[in-house]
Structures are given as C-alpha cells and as structure tokens.
Design an enzyme around this catalytic site. Structure first.
Site, PDB file in Angstrom:
ATOM      1  N   ALA A  28      87.063  -4.179  19.286  1.00 23.14           N
ATOM      2  CA  ALA A  28      86.910  -4.967  18.061  1.00 23.14           C
ATOM      3  C   ALA A  28      88.171  -4.989  17.197  1.00 23.14           C
ATOM      4  O   ALA A  28      88.466  -5.987  16.540  1.00 23.14           O
ATOM      5  CB  ALA A  28      85.745  -4.416  17.247  1.00 23.14           C
ATOM      6  N   PHE A  39      81.445  -4.576  14.511  1.00 19.36           N
ATOM      7  CA  PHE A  39      80.023  -4.328  14.325  1.00 19.36           C
ATOM      8  C   PHE A  39      79.798  -3.081  13.491  1.00 19.36           C
ATOM      9  O   PHE A  39      78.967  -3.052  12.605  1.00 19.36           O
ATOM     10  CB  PHE A  39      79.324  -4.181  15.690  1.00 19.36           C
ATOM     11  N   ARG A  40      80.619  -2.060  13.785  1.00 16.71           N
ATOM     12  CA  ARG A  40      80.424  -0.781  13.107  1.00 16.71           C
ATOM     13  C   ARG A  40      81.339  -0.661  11.887  1.00 16.71           C
ATOM     14  O   ARG A  40      82.229  -1.470  11.693  1.00 16.71           O
ATOM     15  CB  ARG A  40      80.687   0.350  14.089  1.00 16.71           C
ATOM     16  N   ILE A 107      83.387 -10.188  22.754  1.00 13.10           N
ATOM     17  CA  ILE A 107      82.678 -11.332  23.340  1.00 13.10           C
ATOM     18  C   ILE A 107      83.142 -12.618  22.684  1.00 13.10           C
ATOM     19  O   ILE A 107      82.482 -13.642  22.753  1.00 13.10           O
ATOM     20  CB  ILE A 107      81.152 -11.161  23.170  1.00 13.10           C
ATOM     21  N   ASP A 108      84.338 -12.566  22.045  1.00 10.64           N
ATOM     22  CA  ASP A 108      84.772 -13.686  21.194  1.00 10.64           C
ATOM     23  C   ASP A 108      85.647 -14.719  21.889  1.00 10.64           C
ATOM     24  O   ASP A 108      86.033 -15.712  21.273  1.00 10.64           O
ATOM     25  CB  ASP A 108      85.493 -13.134  19.954  1.00 10.64           C
ATOM     26  N   HIS A 123      81.487  -6.831  28.122  1.00 14.35           N
ATOM     27  CA  HIS A 123      80.213  -7.049  27.428  1.00 14.35           C
ATOM     28  C   HIS A 123      79.784  -8.513  27.426  1.00 14.35           C
ATOM     29  O   HIS A 123      79.052  -8.944  26.542  1.00 14.35           O
ATOM     30  CB  HIS A 123      80.297  -6.537  25.984  1.00 14.35           C
ATOM     31  N   CYS A 134      64.675 -19.040  34.002  1.00 16.42           N
ATOM     32  CA  CYS A 134      65.187 -19.437  35.326  1.00 16.42           C
ATOM     33  C   CYS A 134      66.606 -18.942  35.601  1.00 16.42           C
ATOM     34  O   CYS A 134      67.107 -19.092  36.715  1.00 16.42           O
ATOM     35  CB  CYS A 134      65.117 -20.953  35.490  1.00 16.42           C
TER      36      CYS A 134
HETATM   37 ZN    ZN Z   1      65.520 -22.323  32.529  1.00 16.25          ZN
END
Ligand code: ZN
Length: 252
Positions: A28, A39-40, A107-108, A123, A134
């Site tokens: 981060a 986040f922290r 995750i950015d 992550h 699905c």
């Molecule tokens: Zn689906």
C-alpha cells in the site's frame, strides 16, 4: 547536495546491479502518494469503513450493503488515482533489464498503468469482476453500478470484485508464480509494505533464506528492517525510487 542516507542508496544500487534476477515486492505504501489510502492505520480505509463488507460470508448474505461500500472505494477512489513516480521508475527499471517482475499486494492496477509488464497481482485486481454463480469475468469499467448489486449478463448471478475477500484463499496459480519469483530472486526490492498481511508477508523471509539481498524502502521501520533487510532506505517511495534510478541509470 548531500542526499540523506546517500550510502544506503549506493549500496542498494550496487546490490541491484550485481543481481541477475531482481524482483520488487510492493504494498500500500507505494500507492499512498497516488492518493490511495492504505487499509490499515490512522488514515486508513478501515478507520472509516467497517471491513465486514469485504467478508465473503457477509457479502453473500448482504450483497447490496457490501456493494455500496465497494462502489465508493473501488470506483470513486481508485478510479481517480494515477501512477506516481515510484510506479514509473519501476517500469523504467524493467525496460532497462534491471527488474524482472513485480509482486504487488495492491489491487489498484497502477503498476500496469505506469507501464510495467511483468506484474503478479497477489491479491487480485479491482479491474475486473467475477460472477459468483458461473465464474465469468467482466471488466469493472464495463459494468453499470447505478443498479446494485451488479449482475452477470449471462446467468444473472451477483458479480463480485476479482480479489479475495476475507475468508477466501489466494488463487493457487498466483501464489505459485509469486513463490517461484521470490525463490529465484537475487535481490528483492521491498517497497511500501511492512509485512503485516499473511501469507504475502513471508516473501522477504523466503527470499533471504534462498540467498537474496533485501533492499527495503519504507517511511518507517518494519518487521523486516532489523531481521532480513540488508539495506534500509527510509524515504517516501517516489523520492527513493527517483534517487535510486538516478544512480542505476545516470543521464536517463
Ligand atoms: Zn454468471
């Protein structure tokens, strides 16, 4: 002009030049200067948002409530962020053959936006959504979030961001790829991560045990600093990467 900790930069540059396989491990802290809160911590997202909305059981039971938070954080916040100089210098090092891969806990998508090609998203990513029924995946920006929760166009199942929620495992293929890079590394460049989040936090320890040199860039000491770190650079990621790259690639 004297650079604070100039000797540590020289040592770090020497380590990266001497190693044949350099891997960056980011967290981060590298994206904070792009405006993405961690986040922290005091100013972190968890200070203002209850992390329960990213708990997988809560998500399945309360998809609408979860999605209201997800929309605010992952669309409004992340959508506005741009890569900073630290991301760009890592892409520059890859281009010059001085960096082989990045394992990121973020995750950015900012490493890819900066131009890095070999990025392992430990992550997952906020850039795609996966159908909880699905398994189909769809680009996040192609999904209308005016109506929540968003649904799969194929089966009408509820869509979920394509990263592990609390209570979900790391994808095995991603874990194995990361581990292979860590085990191969001659040098591991740790940036903006203090090693709080398992299982990613063990990578510097594994790299060290396999003989890699550890270069750490953090604004504060971490649990790595006095255990596995060979060279500690105490600086913001942008300043540190600019200074380090000036030494590695003079006259660029
Ligand atoms: Zn689906």
């Amino acid at each position: 002009m004297t650079i604070p900790g100039a000797e540590s930069y020289r040592q770090a540059a020497a380590i990266l030049r001497a190693s044949r396989h350099n891997v960056a491990f980011t967290g981060a802290g590298i994206s904070v200067e792009s405006g993405i809160p961690p986040f922290r911590g005091e100013d972190g997202l968890w200070a203002r948002h209850d992390p329960v909305f990213l708990d997988i059981d809560y998500f399945h039971e309360h998809p609408l409530e979860s999605w209201k938070e997800i929309r605010e954080i992952f669309y409004d916040f992340f959508g506005k962020a741009a890569p900073n100089e630290a991301h760009k210098q890592l892409a520059n090092l890859e281009c010059r053959g001085l960096l082989h891969s990045i394992i990121t806990q973020n995750i950015d998508n900012l490493h890819q936006e900066a131009g890095s090609r070999s990025v392992i998203e430990f992550h997952g990513t906020s850039q795609s959504l996966v159908c909880t029924r699905c398994g189909a995946t769809v680009r996040t920006d192609a999904v209308d979030v005016d109506m929540l929760p968003p649904r799969c166009s194929k089966c009408n199942g509820i869509l979920k961001p394509d990263f592990p929620f609390f209570g979900e495992p790391i994808a095995k293929a991603v874990h194995d790829r990361s581990l292979a890079e860590v085990e191969r590394a001659g040098a591991l460049l740790v940036i903006g991560t203090t090693g709080e989040i398992m299982p990613a936090s063990v990578f510097p320890l594994i790299a060290k045990s396999r003989g890699a040199k550890i270069v750490e860039i953090n604004v504060e000491e971490s649990k790595y600093t006095h255990t596995v770190t060979d060279v500690f650079i105490r600086d913001r990621a942008t300043v540190a990467m600019r200074t380090l790259c000036n030494l590695l690639c003079p006259g660029q």
